[in-house]
Write an enzyme that holds these catalytic residues in place. Structure first.
Site, PDB file in Angstrom:
ATOM      1  N   GLU A 109       0.823  -1.201   0.000  1.00  0.00           N
ATOM      2  CA  GLU A 109       0.000   0.000   0.000  1.00  0.00           C
ATOM      3  C   GLU A 109       0.867   1.266   0.000  1.00  0.00           C
ATOM      4  OE1 GLU A 109      -3.765  -0.778   2.125  1.00  0.00           O
ATOM      5  OE2 GLU A 109      -3.553   1.255   2.882  1.00  0.00           O
ATOM      6  N   HIS A 145       8.074 -26.694   0.021  1.00  0.00           N
ATOM      7  CA  HIS A 145       7.370 -27.722  -0.744  1.00  0.00           C
ATOM      8  C   HIS A 145       6.208 -27.110  -1.515  1.00  0.00           C
ATOM      9  CE1 HIS A 145       9.564 -30.977   1.396  1.00  0.00           C
ATOM     10  NE2 HIS A 145       9.673 -30.002   2.288  1.00  0.00           N
ATOM     11  N   LYS A 166     -13.074   2.100  -2.112  1.00  0.00           N
ATOM     12  CA  LYS A 166     -14.090   2.327  -1.062  1.00  0.00           C
ATOM     13  C   LYS A 166     -15.248   3.145  -1.630  1.00  0.00           C
ATOM     14  CE  LYS A 166     -11.150   2.341   3.133  1.00  0.00           C
ATOM     15  NZ  LYS A 166     -10.679   3.095   4.290  1.00  0.00           N
TER      16      LYS A 166
END
Ligand code: PA5
Length: 441
Positions: free
Chosen positions: A276, A305, A419
């Site tokens: 951010e 793995h 938003k």
């Protein structure tokens, strides 16, 4: 100068950056000065707040007041959530139990937490600097309703504490109107840099974390960085390597390989801080920005793995930071009777922590052999002092990287854009405030 609880080793970071190439675009020293000035001028407050004893006292007093509740539901998202979660899951304290929500609108996820909470023994800490974040506030109103049902409307106010802006915002207004307790997030500290404010310190203190030690580690790291070192400080070098490998060699994927499961949440805190802060469309001079690192979290040995094959032989577009821990308390050993099982003959009787160290070192060496740029941060142990220092390490590295990329590391216009659109879509769906000219999605 006291010995730092963390160290950084970068002898393998140069990789194929030419020996004569400077590791940073503008001078590293200038970037250091610029970050320092952000604090001296008060534009940024996350280094200065570490010394504010009055502020700390207000948080400790609030924690004392709420300590009669055995559980606390902590509601927040992004910078208002990830820091407290990270420290809580790394240290696993045993006083008040923290429950985390408010970071999603996935109904099953919200219910998983809210249905499990013993409401009669619970308080709620709702954290939102803007005071209006959808996920957090939606969960808050549901939580408040459940509290009301359990303890009665009159007793709700004494169980709610809001952490929010010191002057503005709907949450602050609501708290004042309803008589909820309030803790303040200083104006000059943004969400993802706020873990060492009331945002993180209140729930952590309540849970039994030694927040004074957390701050002690943070101050040690800050003061070390602020000292005039002849050569660049290791935090500045760390930032410079990250930026140089992206801008010179197109290695724009930054992998944090944490060799301790308890640092997984911490890695997620870093991922948000890095992404951010450093993913920006424009540079400070107004020109288009073409850079922005993609942070990736790996946990060892599990992800040996899973992702390691790609790291070892896939495209050379990544740089790696190993995060390892020197001392582990758990004494677990591989039972010596495993000796009779041939594949375990060498390992039987050894401590698990030594297996872990061998796996981290083996993976580190293999990546180094493959000529991948690789550095290592070592924590003495997972405790408050080390984690406080590590938080400031990464916050300063982020600010430094912002300077070197020549971008503003402290805003988040992209998050805000999302938003705003979400709110508009919800308004459209509900069929009010719709005008014919309003775009449909
Ligand atoms: O780092 C940030 O600024 C964001 O991640 C915010 O913390 C997040 O969006 C939550 O915002 P608020 O605290 O206003 O609810």
């Amino acid at each position: 100068m006291p010995k730092l609880p963390i160290s950084y080793e970068d002898s393998l970071m140069r990789a194929d950056l030419g020996a004569t190439e400077r590791v940073s675009p503008p001078d590293l020293h200038e970037a250091h000065k610029a970050v320092l000035n952000l604090h001296k001028s008060g534009v940024q407050g996350w280094l200065n707040i570490l010394d504010d004893q009055g502020y700390l006292k207000s948080i400790e007093e609030a924690a004392k007041k709420f300590s009669k509740f055995k559980n606390c539901l902590v509601l927040g998202i992004g910078g208002s959530d990830l820091g407290a979660r990270a420290i809580y899951s790394a240290i696993k304290p045993e006083k008040t139990k923290l429950w985390f929500s408010g970071d999603t609108t996935d109904p099953e996820e919200v219910l998983k937490v809210l249905d499990a909470i013993p409401w009669d023994k619970t308080c709620v800490n709702v954290i939102s600097k803007s005071g209006k974040t959808l996920e957090t506030m939606a969960a808050f109103f549901e939580a408040r309703q459940r509290l009301e049902k359990k303890v009665g409307a009159k007793k709700v106010a004494e169980r709610i504490i809001c952490t929010t802006d010191p002057e503005d915002g709907d949450l602050r207004e609501l708290a004042i109107k309803k008589g909820y307790s309030i803790l303040e997030i200083p104006k000059n500290i943004g969400g993802r840099f706020s873990v060492l404010t009331a945002v993180g310190l209140f729930p952590l203190a309540l849970a039994g974390i030694n927040v004074r030690n957390l701050l002690k580690g943070a101050v040690m790291m800050r003061n070390d960085w602020m000292e005039e070192h002849g050569a660049a400080h290791f935090i500045d070098r760390f930032a410079a390597w990250q930026v140089a490998h992206e801008t010179r060699k197109k290695r724009n994927i930054h992998v944090l390989f944490a060799y301790s499961g308890c640092l997984y949440s911490f890695s997620n805190w870093w991922r948000q801080l890095w992404a951010e802060s450093l993913g920006k469309a424009t540079r400070r001079n107004g020109q288009k920005n073409f850079y922005g690192p993609t942070p990736v979290v790996s946990v060892g040995p599990t992800d040996q793995h899973s992702q390691l094959q790609l790291y070892q032989e896939g495209p050379d577009d990544k740089i790696y930071t190993f995060l390892t821990v020197q001392a582990h308390d758990a004494k677990l050993k591989v039972p010596s009777n495993a000796k009779s099982f041939v594949p375990m003959a060498e390992t039987a009787g050894k401590k698990f922590k030594d297996l872990l160290a061998a796996e981290a070192n083996g993976t580190f060496e293999a990546l180094a052999d493959a000529k991948r740029p690789i550095g290592r941060i070592v924590l003495e142990k997972v405790d408050e002092v080390s984690l406080g220092a590590l938080i400031i390490f990464y916050e300063l590295a982020t600010a430094m990287a912002g300077e070197l990329y020549e971008i503003n590391a402290f805003d988040q216009p992209g998050v805000e854009a999302g938003k705003v659109r979400t709110r508009r879509l919800l308004t459209l769906q509900q069929g009010f405030r719709v005008t014919p000219s309003e775009p449909r999605g």
